[in-house]
Write an enzyme that holds these catalytic residues in place. Structure first.
Site, PDB file in Angstrom:
ATOM      1  N   VAL A  49       0.328  -0.879  -0.199  1.00 34.73           N
ATOM      2  CA  VAL A  49       0.162   0.377  -0.156  1.00 34.73           C
ATOM      3  C   VAL A  49       1.280   0.859   0.095  1.00 34.73           C
ATOM      4  O   VAL A  49       1.759   1.883   1.049  1.00 34.73           O
ATOM      5  CB  VAL A  49      -0.887  -0.114   1.430  1.00 34.73           C
ATOM      6  N   CYS A  50       0.757   2.208  -0.654  1.00 39.69           N
ATOM      7  CA  CYS A  50       1.019   3.501  -1.166  1.00 39.69           C
ATOM      8  C   CYS A  50       1.395   4.203   0.327  1.00 39.69           C
ATOM      9  O   CYS A  50       2.815   4.730   0.553  1.00 39.69           O
ATOM     10  CB  CYS A  50       0.959   3.838  -2.353  1.00 39.69           C
ATOM     11  N   PHE A  51       0.524   4.714   1.002  1.00 41.27           N
ATOM     12  CA  PHE A  51       0.117   5.019   2.022  1.00 41.27           C
ATOM     13  C   PHE A  51       0.475   4.849   3.283  1.00 41.27           C
ATOM     14  O   PHE A  51       0.139   5.726   4.221  1.00 41.27           O
ATOM     15  CB  PHE A  51      -1.225   5.845   1.753  1.00 41.27           C
TER      16      PHE A  51
END
Length: 253
Positions: A125-127
């Protein structure tokens, strides 16, 4: 994604000047990083359940759910006199536009300096964690960006969430167990934040677009002019769409 590639090609050929583009996603989608694996990382069945399609972008990094957000793309020549040679410094230069956009919305943002922090390397997940010069508010990631350089052109694009549906987000990624997934979901709120969680007033897509347009003009000391594609250019983008819609491209890792 096809539009970004076409704009990069045209700018590389000298057909168009540098470009700042804003766009949204309907329906929502997941963009996976250029080098990221889909199998074992993305819950494809969970995505289908929510009506979300996958697309592989040209830039690296981890997957991003694009839903209620403002997405931006910047395309500019590596040889542009205002662009630093190093990737990190170019990030800083372009991200000044994002910083000023948050200021335009009366949100006190700052640049992340992750040196010394342990990155969530195993997360898809990027965030989960901010990278160099991404925007943070109250210590939480408020915008995620990725950059690539091809044909002498810098392409930096990123996600500025207006709202985050955590339940939907965590249905899209695979975890070793439900317990691990729930623990990750609970900790997510300490790592990421959306504009309407912190803004004094509700910010619509159009209001965000206006604010970040003003922010990029001020932060990069530029004056933006409207640009519309002609029929030939639009046809080229539509032809490129076939690449990004193909199973071969999306599941190539």
């Amino acid at each position: 994604m096809a539009m970004d590639e076409a704009l990069l090609q045209w700018h590389s050929q000298g057909d168009i000047p540098p470009v700042l583009r804003f766009y949204g996603w309907k329906p929502a989608g997941i963009s996976v990083g250029y080098f990221q694996k889909v199998n074992g990382k993305i819950d494809v069945d969970g995505a289908k359940k929510h009506g979300i399609e996958l697309v592989r972008r040209q830039t690296g990094g981890r997957a991003v759910l694009h839903d209620q957000e403002l997405t931006y793309s910047v395309l500019v020549s590596e040889e542009h006199p205002a662009m630093p040679a190093s990737v990190k410094e170019a990030y800083l230069k372009i991200s000044r536009g994002l910083l000023e956009g948050f200021k335009e919305l009366e949100i006190d943002a700052d640049f992340s300096i992750p040196e010394g922090k342990q990155q969530a390397a195993n997360s898809a997940v990027c965030f989960e964690e901010p990278s160099w010069y991404e925007l943070i508010v109250e210590g939480k990631k408020a915008a995620g960006s990725a950059q690539t350089r091809k044909k002498g052109v810098i392409l930096q694009h990123g996600s500025i969430p207006l709202e985050v549906d955590e339940e939907k987000l965590f249905d899209l990624f695979l975890y070793p167990s439900e317990r691990v997934k729930e623990r990750a979901r609970r900790s997510f709120g300490d790592k990421a934040i959306a504009i309407n969680q912190i803004s004094k007033k509700n910010v619509s897509f159009d209001a965000a677009k206006y604010a970040f347009k003003k922010g990029f003009e001020r932060g990069l000391d530029i004056e933006l002019q409207p640009f519309e594609l002609n029929e030939e250019q639009l046809a080229e983008v539509l032809k490129l769409e076939n690449k990004y819609k193909s199973h071969e491209w999306t599941y190539s890792r």
